[in-house]
Design an enzyme around this catalytic site. Structure first.
Site, PDB file in Angstrom:
ATOM      1  N   LYS A  33       0.828  -1.204   0.000  1.00 51.17           N
ATOM      2  CA  LYS A  33       0.000   0.000   0.000  1.00 51.17           C
ATOM      3  C   LYS A  33       0.861   1.252   0.000  1.00 51.17           C
ATOM      4  CE  LYS A  33      -2.257  -1.152   3.759  1.00 51.17           C
ATOM      5  NZ  LYS A  33      -1.770  -2.549   3.931  1.00 51.17           N
ATOM      6  N   THR A  34       1.819   1.269   0.910  1.00 48.43           N
ATOM      7  CA  THR A  34       2.653   2.456   1.037  1.00 48.43           C
ATOM      8  C   THR A  34       3.486   2.650  -0.228  1.00 48.43           C
ATOM      9  OG1 THR A  34       2.732   2.055   3.412  1.00 48.43           O
ATOM     10  CG2 THR A  34       4.355   3.570   2.500  1.00 48.43           C
ATOM     11  N   ASP A 219      -2.108   7.980   4.283  1.00 49.91           N
ATOM     12  CA  ASP A 219      -1.721   6.598   4.590  1.00 49.91           C
ATOM     13  C   ASP A 219      -2.382   6.197   5.915  1.00 49.91           C
ATOM     14  OD1 ASP A 219      -0.493   4.196   4.263  1.00 49.91           O
ATOM     15  OD2 ASP A 219       1.555   4.914   4.547  1.00 49.91           O
ATOM     16  N   GLU A 220      -2.541   4.904   6.147  1.00 55.85           N
ATOM     17  CA  GLU A 220      -3.099   4.394   7.411  1.00 55.85           C
ATOM     18  C   GLU A 220      -4.432   5.074   7.754  1.00 55.85           C
ATOM     19  OE1 GLU A 220      -1.529   1.911   8.700  1.00 55.85           O
ATOM     20  OE2 GLU A 220       0.641   2.174   8.584  1.00 55.85           O
ATOM     21  N   GLN A 251      -5.886  -3.512  10.586  1.00 61.28           N
ATOM     22  CA  GLN A 251      -4.748  -2.886  11.261  1.00 61.28           C
ATOM     23  C   GLN A 251      -5.145  -1.641  12.036  1.00 61.28           C
ATOM     24  OE1 GLN A 251      -0.794  -3.067   9.215  1.00 61.28           O
ATOM     25  NE2 GLN A 251      -2.014  -3.619   7.441  1.00 61.28           N
ATOM     26  N   ARG A 580       4.708  -7.953  10.656  1.00 62.48           N
ATOM     27  CA  ARG A 580       5.922  -7.141  10.506  1.00 62.48           C
ATOM     28  C   ARG A 580       7.060  -7.986   9.947  1.00 62.48           C
ATOM     29  NH1 ARG A 580       3.805  -3.416   9.281  1.00 62.48           N
ATOM     30  NH2 ARG A 580       1.988  -4.742   9.444  1.00 62.48           N
TER      31      ARG A 580
HETATM   32  N1  LIG Z   1       4.905  -5.254  -6.764  1.00 64.32           N
HETATM   33  C1  LIG Z   1       5.825  -5.543  -5.861  1.00 64.32           C
HETATM   34  N2  LIG Z   1       6.865  -6.351  -6.161  1.00 64.32           N
HETATM   35  C2  LIG Z   1       7.796  -6.656  -5.237  1.00 64.32           C
HETATM   36  N3  LIG Z   1       7.774  -6.227  -3.983  1.00 64.32           N
HETATM   37  C3  LIG Z   1       6.769  -5.435  -3.600  1.00 64.32           C
HETATM   38  C4  LIG Z   1       5.749  -5.061  -4.509  1.00 64.32           C
HETATM   39  N4  LIG Z   1       4.875  -4.262  -3.846  1.00 64.32           N
HETATM   40  C5  LIG Z   1       5.333  -4.155  -2.588  1.00 64.32           C
HETATM   41  N5  LIG Z   1       6.470  -4.849  -2.422  1.00 64.32           N
HETATM   42  C6  LIG Z   1       7.244  -4.991  -1.166  1.00 64.32           C
HETATM   43  O1  LIG Z   1       6.382  -5.497  -0.145  1.00 64.32           O
HETATM   44  C7  LIG Z   1       6.720  -4.938   1.115  1.00 64.32           C
HETATM   45  C8  LIG Z   1       5.510  -4.302   1.762  1.00 64.32           C
HETATM   46  O2  LIG Z   1       5.195  -3.099   1.128  1.00 64.32           O
HETATM   47  P1  LIG Z   1       4.506  -1.892   1.898  1.00 64.32           P
HETATM   48  O3  LIG Z   1       5.267  -1.572   3.120  1.00 64.32           O
HETATM   49  O4  LIG Z   1       4.268  -0.823   0.913  1.00 64.32           O
HETATM   50  O5  LIG Z   1       3.149  -2.619   2.291  1.00 64.32           O
HETATM   51  P2  LIG Z   1       1.925  -2.046   3.077  1.00 64.32           P
HETATM   52  O6  LIG Z   1       0.727  -2.611   2.435  1.00 64.32           O
HETATM   53  O7  LIG Z   1       2.001  -0.581   3.206  1.00 64.32           O
HETATM   54  O8  LIG Z   1       2.131  -2.732   4.471  1.00 64.32           O
HETATM   55  P3  LIG Z   1       1.494  -2.349   5.885  1.00 64.32           P
HETATM   56  O9  LIG Z   1       0.017  -2.583   5.751  1.00 64.32           O
HETATM   57  O10 LIG Z   1       2.123  -3.303   6.837  1.00 64.32           O
HETATM   58  O11 LIG Z   1       1.830  -0.920   6.161  1.00 64.32           O
HETATM   59  C9  LIG Z   1       7.835  -3.965   0.880  1.00 64.32           C
HETATM   60  O12 LIG Z   1       9.056  -4.588   1.156  1.00 64.32           O
HETATM   61  C10 LIG Z   1       7.713  -3.666  -0.603  1.00 64.32           C
HETATM   62  O13 LIG Z   1       8.942  -3.294  -1.174  1.00 64.32           O
END
Ligand SMILES: Nc1ncnc2c1ncn2[C@@H]1O[C@H](COP(=O)(O)OP(=O)(O)OP(=O)(O)O)[C@@H](O)[C@H]1O
Length: 634
Positions: A33-34, A219-220, A251, A580
Site C-alpha cells: 500500500k505504502t 496513509d493508514e 490494522q 511485521r
Molecule cells: N509489486 C511488488 N513487487 C515486489 N515487492 C513489492 C511489490 N509491492 C510491494 N512490495 C514490497 O512489499 C513490502 C511491503 O510493502 P509496503 O510496506 O508498501 O506494504 P503495506 O501494504 O504498506 O504494508 P502495511 O500494511 O504493513 O503498512 C515492501 O518490502 C515492498 O517493497
DNA sequence: CCGTATTGAGAAAAT
DNA sequence: CTCAATACGG
C-alpha cells in the site's frame, strides 16, 4: 526499495494510474500500500501535477520522512526542484497555524500532565484523589472527537452535569485551557482542533488550502479519528476531490485514541465517485507467517474478509519460545539472535516487539549482559530532562513571558529556587538581596545574548553555544556516568538540529516544533536490534521478528475499568505484530513475570493456544519430533 | 535553598 | 521494584 512502475503488479498500477478523483486502496498487511502511494505521487508529478499541489499525510513523521526521501530521489533524477508536502496531521496543523500568524509552543504530554496536576490542585483536589493521566486522556478524547471546551460547555451547560467525571471535567478542563493559554501553549490535540476551527470558519482560507493542495494522499486511513476526518474533508475540494486514501481495517489499533475505522469504511459513501482498488498479493512475508496471520485475524467478526496471498514460499516455520520468567525469555531470545547474527543478518533488521513499554527492561538487561547492540525505540528521546533543560534557555530567550521555561532555566542558578522565582515572576526583583539581583541580571543578559545568537547563527551553533554559556555542559561534566549520558544526548540533539541550516527565529521554531512532534529517535544514530511496542512497529518490516510476552492479561492486554473499548482490537494488534516479519517469526511467553517486584504466574495467551499446532517448539528446533507431545505444560 | 531520607502509589498503547 | 512527592535538617 525500488519504485519503478515496472515492478508493480497490475492492481497497484491501476491505483498509480488513476490520476484524478477519489481513490480508495485497501489491502492486508504487506501488500504494498505504502509503496503504491509513493509511486502514485511520483506518477502524478510525471504527468504534470506540480509537487507543490501534492499533500501526503502519514501516521508518524518518520514514515513521512521515508516517503519523502523516496520521492525526493526520484525527483532529483528528473531535476525537478519542487517537493510535495509530507507529514502527520499534527505537523500539518502546526504548519497551517504558523503560516497564519499563530504564535505558540507545543505542549508535549509531560507538559500537559503537569498542567493537569496544577489544575487539579487549584480546584482543591488532593493528591492521588484522581489520576491526572485519566483526566488528560478524557480531555484528549473529547478533543479527538472534535469537541473543543466550548462545545463541551454547550453540551454540558448548567444542570446538564451528572456523573463524577462530568463534574470533574467541567472544573478541570477550563482550568487546563487557562494554563495552556497563560503558558502560550497548544497541546497535541489543539494542533488539530484549532486548525479545524480556522478552516471551517474562514471560507477564503479553506479555499486557499484546497487550491494549494489539489491532490491529497493519506496513509493508514483506518486509524484516523473524528477530528482528522473533519480536517480531511475541510482540505478536500468538494467540487474536485482528488483524494487517495490507503488502509486496512484489520490494522486499526488506535481506537483507544479515538480512531474510528468507519472513516475508511464509509469513504466511498463520502465520495460517491470513488474508485476502489484492492491489493491481494503479499510481498512481505512468507506463506507460513501469512497463514498464521490469517488464522488469527479471521476470528474477528467485525471485519470484511479479504485475500492476502503470499508471493513468497512457505519459508521457515514459526517458532515458539517458552520461558519460565521474563529473564529466561530474554535469554532465549538472545540465543536465537546470536544464531541469526552468525548467519550474517544485519542486527537492524531484527525487531523485538512487546505489548507494554516496561517489558523492554528485562530485554535490555539481557542485551547488555550479552554485549549485543540494541536500540529501544519510543523512549521519548526529546522529552528527556536534559533536552528540555537546554531548550528552556532558547524558549525563554525568544519568549520572555514563558514562565514554565523561565523557571526551568532560572532554577539552574545557584541559590535560586521556588520562592525567588515567584518574586521575579511577580515583578518584585528589587525586594531581593543585591547578590541575587545581580545573578538575575546576568541571567537576563544571557537571554539577550541568546536572542542575538539566534538571529546570527544556525540552530545547531546556537544550541552548542548555549550549552556551554548556560553552564550546563560544565555542570554535567562533573556528574560522572549520568552526566556523560546527558551530554551524549545533547550531542544527538545537535545532530538533529544540524539539518536546519539557516539562522533566524523561524528556523529555530521549526526545530523546536520538530522536537515536540518527533515520534521516536529512529533517525538518530544507527545501532542494533530494535526493541519497541507493537504500536510503534506499525508500518515497519523486519527480516526477523520476536513477539514477546504472549500471556493472558498481557497480550491480549486487560486493563481494569475500561468499558467502551473494542474487544477485537487486541487481536488486530497481534495481527499487526505478526505481519511485521518478512522471513522469521518467533513467539515467546513466560510462565511467570514480575510486576512491581512481585512474581505473577500467567497462562499462555489465547492467541498462542489457537495456533500452537502450527508452531515449532524451541527445544525441538533441531529435531523433527512431533510437536504435540511437547505441549503439556500447565 | 538544597541535599537526602522517607513514604506511598504505581505499569496502557502515542501524535 | 521504581520513581515522584513530601518532610526535614543543615
Ligand atoms: N509489486 C511488488 N513487487 C515486489 N515487492 C513489492 C511489490 N509491492 C510491494 N512490495 C514490497 O512489499 C513490502 C511491503 O510493502 P509496503 O510496506 O508498501 O506494504 P503495506 O501494504 O504498506 O504494508 P502495511 O500494511 O504493513 O503498512 C515492501 O518490502 C515492498 O517493497
Amino acid at each position: 526499495m525500488n519504485f519503478e512502475p515496472a515492478k508493480l503488479n497490475s492492481e497497484q498500477l491501476q491505483a498509480v494510474n488513476t490520476l484524478a478523483g477519489p481513490v480508495l486502496i485497501i489491502a492486508g498487511a504487506g501488500a504494498g500500500k505504502t509503496k503504491t502511494l509513493v509511486s502514485r505521487i511520483v506518477n502524478l508529478i510525471d504527468h504534470g501535477t506540480r509537487p507543490n499541489n501534492i499533500l501526503g499525510l502519514t501516521f508518524t513523521n518518520k514514515a513521512a520522512g521515508e516517503m519523502f526521501s523516496r520521492i525526493d530521489s526520484s525527483l532529483r533524477e528528473k531535476h525537478i526542484p519542487e517537493r510535495p508536502w509530507l507529514g502527520t496531521f499534527h505537523s500539518l496543523g502546526t504548519k497551517i497555524l504558523r503560516d497564519n500568524g499563530y504564535k505558540f509552543n507545543i505542549a508535549d504530554r509531560n507538559d500537559s500532565i503537569r498542567y493537569i496536576k496544577r489544575a487539579l490542585k487549584q480546584a482543591g483536589y488532593e493528591n492521588n484523589q484522581c489520576d491526572p493521566k485519566s483526566v488528560l486522556a478524557t480531555i484528549s478524547r473529547y478533543k479527538a472527537d472534535g469537541f473543543s471546551l466550548n462545545d463541551f460547555q454547550k453540551a454540558f451547560g448548567d444542570g446538564q452535569i451528572k456523573g463524577f467525571w462530568e463534574k470533574l471535567m467541567s472544573q478541570i478542563w477550563p482550568q487546563y485551557e487557562k494554563i495552556l493559554m497563560t503558558e502560550n501553549n497548544l497541546d497535541f490535540d489543539d494542533l488539530l482542533l484549532k486548525t479545524r476551527n480556522l478552516l471551517s470558519e474562514n471560507d477564503r482560507l479553506r479555499k486557499k488550502y484546497q487550491n494549494r493542495w489539489s491532490h491529497i494522499h493519506i496513509d493508514e486511513y483506518q486509524d484516523t479519528n473524528k477530528i482528522q476526518y473533519q480536517l480531511t474533508h475541510l482540505l478536500t475540494n468538494p467540487q474536485n476531490p482528488n483524494i487517495c486514501v490507503v488502509g486496512d481495517i484489520d490494522q486499526s489499533i488506535y481506537g483507544w485514541r479515538g480512531a474510528d475505522m468507519r472513516n475508511i469504511i464509509q469513504f466511498s459513501k463520502d465520495f460517491p465517485e470513488t474508485k476502489t482498488i484492492i491489493l491481494e498479493k503479499n510481498y512481505r512475508s512468507t506463506a507460513n507467517i501469512l497463514y498464521l496471520a490469517d488464522k488469527i485475524i479471521s476470528v474477528n467478526k467485525n471485519r470484511i474478509n479479504k485475500i492476502n496471498k503470499a508471493h513468497k514460499d512457505d519459508g521457515e516455520p514459526v517458532k515458539l519460545l517458552s520461558a519460565w520468567s521474563e529473564n529466561d525469555e530474554a535469554e532465549k531470545i538472545i540465543t536465537e539472535i546470536k544464531k541469526l547474527l552468525q548467519q550474517g543478518l544485519d542486527p537492524n533488521d531484527i525487531a523485538i516487539l512487546y505489548r507494554l513499554n516496561f517489558q523492554s527492561r528485562a530485554l535490555e538487561e539481557a542485551f547488555l549482559k550479552a554485549g549485543l547492540p540494541y536500540k529501544v525505540i519510543g523512549v521519548k528521546f526529546f522529552q528527556r530532562a536534559e533536552i528540555k533543560d537546554l531548550l528552556s534557555y532558547i524558549i525563554s530567550a525568544l519568549d520572555r513571558e514563558n514562565w514554565s521555561n523561565l523557571k526551568r532555566a532560572l532554577s539552574f542558578l545557584p541559590e535560586i529556587g521556588k520562592v525567588t522565582i515567584a518574586k521575579i515572576a511577580s515583578g518584585e526583583v528589587e525586594k531581593l538581596p543585591p547578590i541575587t539581583q545581580n545573578k538575575i541580571k546576568k541571567f537576563y543578559n544571557l537571554l539577550d545574548k541568546i536572542e542575538k545568537l539566534v538571529e546570527k547563527e544556525s540552530p545547531k551553533e546556537v544550541l552548542n553555544k548555549v550549552f556551554s554559556l548556560s553552564g550546563l555542559a560544565d555542570k554535567w561534566r562533573q556528574e560522572g556516568e549520568e552526566g556523560l549520558e546527558k551530554i551524549a544526548n545533547i550531542k544527538e540533539l545537535l545532530v538533529v538540529a544540524s539539518k536546519y541550516k539557516n539562522p533566524g527565529e523561524e528556523e529555530m521554531i521549526k526545530l523546536l516544533d520538530e522536537v515536540a512532534l518527533a515520534s521516536d529517535q529512529d533517525e538518530i544514530s544507527a545501532g542494533g536490534v530494535r526493541l519497541m511496542t507493537v504500536h510503534a512497529s506499525k508500518g515497519l518490516e523486519f527480516h526477523s521478528v520476536f513477539i514477546t510476552g504472549l500471556e493472558e492479561g498481557l497480550f491480549p492486554h486487560e486493563y481494569p475499568g475500561e468499558d467502551d473499548h473494542d474487544p477485537e482490537e487486541e487481536r488486530r494488534l497481534f495481527y499487526v505484530a505478526i505481519t511485521r516479519a518478512r522471513e522469521n517469526l518467533f513467539l515467546s511467553y513466560a510462565q511467570s513475570r514480575s510486576i512491581f517486584g512481585r512474581q505473577n504466574i500467567n497462562q499462555m495467551s489465547i492467541f498462542l493456544e489457537e495456533i500452537l499446532d502450527d508452531l515449532k517448539i524451541d527445544e525441538e528446533l533441531d529435531q523433527e519430533e512431533p510437536v504435540k507431545e511437547y505441549l503439556t505444560y500447565d
